[in-house]
Design an enzyme around this catalytic site. Structure first.
Site, PDB file in Angstrom:
ATOM      1  N   ASP A 545       0.867  -1.168   0.000  1.00  0.00           N
ATOM      2  CA  ASP A 545       0.000   0.000   0.000  1.00  0.00           C
ATOM      3  C   ASP A 545       0.910   1.224   0.000  1.00  0.00           C
ATOM      4  O   ASP A 545       1.596   1.507   0.984  1.00  0.00           O
ATOM      5  CB  ASP A 545      -0.861  -0.054   1.276  1.00  0.00           C
ATOM      6  CG  ASP A 545      -1.815   1.112   1.408  1.00  0.00           C
ATOM      7  OD1 ASP A 545      -1.579   2.149   0.747  1.00  0.00           O
ATOM      8  OD2 ASP A 545      -2.782   0.998   2.187  1.00  0.00           O
ATOM      9  N   HIS A 546       0.924   1.937  -1.106  1.00  0.00           N
ATOM     10  CA  HIS A 546       1.892   3.026  -1.261  1.00  0.00           C
ATOM     11  C   HIS A 546       1.577   4.215  -0.348  1.00  0.00           C
ATOM     12  O   HIS A 546       2.364   5.148  -0.237  1.00  0.00           O
ATOM     13  CB  HIS A 546       1.953   3.473  -2.723  1.00  0.00           C
ATOM     14  CG  HIS A 546       3.290   4.022  -3.123  1.00  0.00           C
ATOM     15  ND1 HIS A 546       4.227   4.447  -2.216  1.00  0.00           N
ATOM     16  CD2 HIS A 546       3.851   4.217  -4.338  1.00  0.00           C
ATOM     17  CE1 HIS A 546       5.310   4.879  -2.851  1.00  0.00           C
ATOM     18  NE2 HIS A 546       5.104   4.747  -4.145  1.00  0.00           N
ATOM     19  N   ARG A 547       0.422   4.196   0.325  1.00  0.00           N
ATOM     20  CA  ARG A 547       0.156   5.260   1.303  1.00  0.00           C
ATOM     21  C   ARG A 547       0.998   5.024   2.556  1.00  0.00           C
ATOM     22  O   ARG A 547       1.372   5.960   3.245  1.00  0.00           O
ATOM     23  CB  ARG A 547      -1.325   5.259   1.711  1.00  0.00           C
ATOM     24  CG  ARG A 547      -2.268   5.580   0.573  1.00  0.00           C
ATOM     25  CD  ARG A 547      -3.702   5.405   1.008  1.00  0.00           C
ATOM     26  NE  ARG A 547      -3.925   4.048   1.524  1.00  0.00           N
ATOM     27  CZ  ARG A 547      -5.038   3.621   2.086  1.00  0.00           C
ATOM     28  NH1 ARG A 547      -6.050   4.446   2.221  1.00  0.00           N
ATOM     29  NH2 ARG A 547      -5.176   2.390   2.504  1.00  0.00           N
TER      30      ARG A 547
END
Ligand code: CAO
Length: 573
Positions: A545-547
């Site tokens: 999850d690139h967040r």
């Protein structure tokens, strides 16, 4: 009269489309780009726009007709553009056929853009009348008392320059900490110049806009007030009849979906784009917190009605209660063709497990910005060790596959790079750090994908992990897993190594923030600086999850896994 053909434009690759809705009638006045037909190919429904502004003088198309690029579907009198409304009135025969609804629509005060034109015309008529009573004068409209507030930001300009407005019609909407207020027009007249923009802060006495006021149109003009009331009524009636019409149309088209907001034929405008809605509807949307660009209109010319706003809110509430993704709500659904036209088909209900997996996958795919990092781990030595344990395994009745080694390596990496052992609480804007290392393993079963969880992987040895993985996989296949055995994972592993493949992009099992995909190990020539050596390489695919995780950390994670699996003595450290 200058007549132009309405030709079917490029259909985006479709050879032939079917007309599923005719949105205009002969005699209608349209703006360039106003939708005139809805057509459907086997891939999508699209609206065909009017190529010119003007009056439709001929319409030779009906629902069910098949069209191709270049087909002529009617003609437009382009001389009637803009001044079309006036011509409507002058024309006796055909135009008298226009529906009462349309007349009511033109009279409706409760809308923007298109409707301003309607008002301009209506007020223009009034203006002529009033012109006889007297001339016109220029006025600078100032901000009135704002219930004691100062420096209140403008959140919406409800009018455009050139619009004609009635007295008390909202000009600008401002929002204080406590309330949203509309600043009404003190006069009936034409807007010459708007002196403020969205975001400006206003206080009592500030200049708002310049208007040309028709003499005699100030308050007390009973005629006008009466007309306004009549128009409002007409508008209300219009909303109702439009809705009934639309309902009928949906039925005709066999649209039994409750979720009219999800109708794939309507193209949602981009955020910030102009939408057609009256001040009362805009006020309701503000009160309910609805983004009007996401609301599907059911009024004429795509005007949003109060019912549409309420339906949108109801739909989102239901989605939130069902645990669905409200964020993805604006995405049009997938319209299925009638497959039987291509060959024999049969239908079967989805199992509860399949439905749950589908929902979870879509939720994750829509909410999580996924990135996948690929790497190879050299497991030549690990495999030699693993194979050496075969007899010991047979004695224990446990098969030592690569999976327990991968589990152990992931646990060590989660401890060393704790940014992978988190969940994001976006509502509270918090990162939840976990002090435990529980890992889920995806198990392929005849009834669907299941993800049992091995707890405290960091504290367990290879044999214990092998035994637990085998036990949980057997339980999953026998449908004997307890809910608690499928909960609490910090991270997941999905191994297709026993099946094959070189790489894949797994979907993060939210609220976890990463998942490791493992493909089949293969012998590869690896350059050692002097020569190519045959090495057993294990392909790793880490989706994250690139967040929560950045790319550099993901590369560090797979790098570390490579080191740990490349020299399993490090797993002991
Ligand atoms: N490379 C090469 N061989 C591998 C391997 C790899 N990465 N991983 C496993 N193998 C071998 C094993 O050693 C075993 O070989 P032997 O029988 O010769 O010892 C064979 O492949 C089969 O292993 P397995 O699948 O029975 O056991 P496992 O521990 O590797 O995996 C489990 C267990 C439950 C993960 C697996 O059975 C499974 O269900 N995998 C599918 C998961 C899945 O569907 N993922 C997709 C989810 S997203 O859609």
């Amino acid at each position: 009269m200058s007549e132009q053909d309405i030709k079917v434009p490029d259909l985006g690759g479709a050879d032939e489309v079917e007309v599923i809705e005719v949105l205009v009638s002969k005699g209608d006045t349209v703006e360039e780009e106003d939708p005139i037909l809805t057509v459907e190919s086997d891939k999508a429904s699209v609206e065909l726009p009017a190529p010119f502004a003007g009056k439709i003088t001929k319409l030779s198309v009906k629902v069910g007709d098949k069209l191709s690029e270049g087909d002529v579907v009617g003609t437009i009198d382009t001389d009637a553009a803009g001044g079309g409304d006036d011509e409507d009135e002058g024309d006796s025969g055909e135009d008298a056929d226009q529906s009462k609804d349309e007349a009511a629509e033109k009279a409706q005060p409760d809308s923007d853009e298109d409707d301003h034109k309607g008002r301009a015309k209506d007020s223009g008529k009034g203006g002529q009348k009033q012109g006889k009573k007297g001339g016109s004068r220029k006025e600078t409209v100032k901000v009135p008392a704002l219930d004691g507030f100062e420096n209140v930001p403008v959140i919406e300009i409800n009018v455009s320059e050139g619009d004609t407005v009635g007295e008390e019609e909202p000009l600008v909407t401002v929002e204080s900490d406590k309330a949203t207020m509309e600043i009404p027009s003190p006069y009936a007249g034409k807007i010459d110049k708007i002196l403020v923009k969205e975001g400006d802060k206003l206080s009592e006495g500030d200049d708002l806009l310049e208007m040309t006021v028709e003499e005699g149109s100030d308050s007390g003009d009973e005629d006008e007030a009466g007309t306004d009331r009549a128009e409002e009524k007409a508008g209300d009636k219009d909303e109702k009849s439009d809705k009934e019409d639309k309902g009928g149309k949906d039925k005709e088209r066999g649209d039994t979906s409750e979720d009219s907001q999800g109708d794939s034929t309507y193209q949602m405008p981009s955020p910030g784009a102009k939408v057609h809605a009256g001040p009362a509807v805009r006020k309701l949307a503000r009160e309910l917190g609805a983004d009007l660009t996401k609301v599907k209109p059911s009024g004429p010319k795509d005007r949003i009605l109060k019912d549409d706003v309420e339906a949108y809110i109801r739909q989102n509430l239901k989605k939130a209660q069902d645990g669905g993704s409200v964020e993805g709500a604006g995405i049009p659904g997938i319209k299925l063709p009638d497959f039987s036209q291509f060959g024999e088909v049969e239908r079967e209900s989805m199992s509860r497990m399949m439905t749950a997996t589908a929902t979870n996958m879509q939720k994750s795919w829509l909410n999580v910005p996924h990135v996948t990092q690929f790497d190879d781990a050299d497991i030549t030595e690990m495999e030699a060790f693993r194979k050496g344990q075969k007899q010991a395994g047979e004695k224990k009745g446990v098969k030592l596959t690569p999976l327990p080694f991968i589990l152990k390596a992931c646990a060590a990496a989660l401890l060393e790079l704790p940014q992978f052992n988190v969940s994001l609480d976006m509502e509270r804007k918090e990162v939840v750090r976990k002090k435990y290392v529980h890992i889920g393993i995806a198990v392929d079963t005849p009834h669907g994908l299941m993800v049992p969880v091995i707890r405290d992987v960091d504290q367990k040895g290879l044999w214990q992990l092998a035994e637990e993985a085998q036990e949980l996989a057997d339980k999953a296949r026998d449908k004997k897993l307890k809910p608690a055995e499928m909960q609490g994972a910090c991270f997941s592993i999905t191994s297709l190594g026993g099946i094959g493949g070189t790489a894949f992009t797994p979907i993060v099992n939210t609220p976890e923030v990463a998942i490791l995909g493992v493909s089949r190990a293969a012998m590869k020539p690896v350059w050692d600086g002097e020569a190519f050596q045959p090495r057993l390489m294990l392909p790793l695919s880490l989706s994250y999850d690139h967040r929560a995780v950045n790319g550099a950390d993901a590369a560090r994670f797979t790098n570390l896994l490579g080191q740990l699996l490349g020299d399993i003595r490090r797993l002991l450290l």
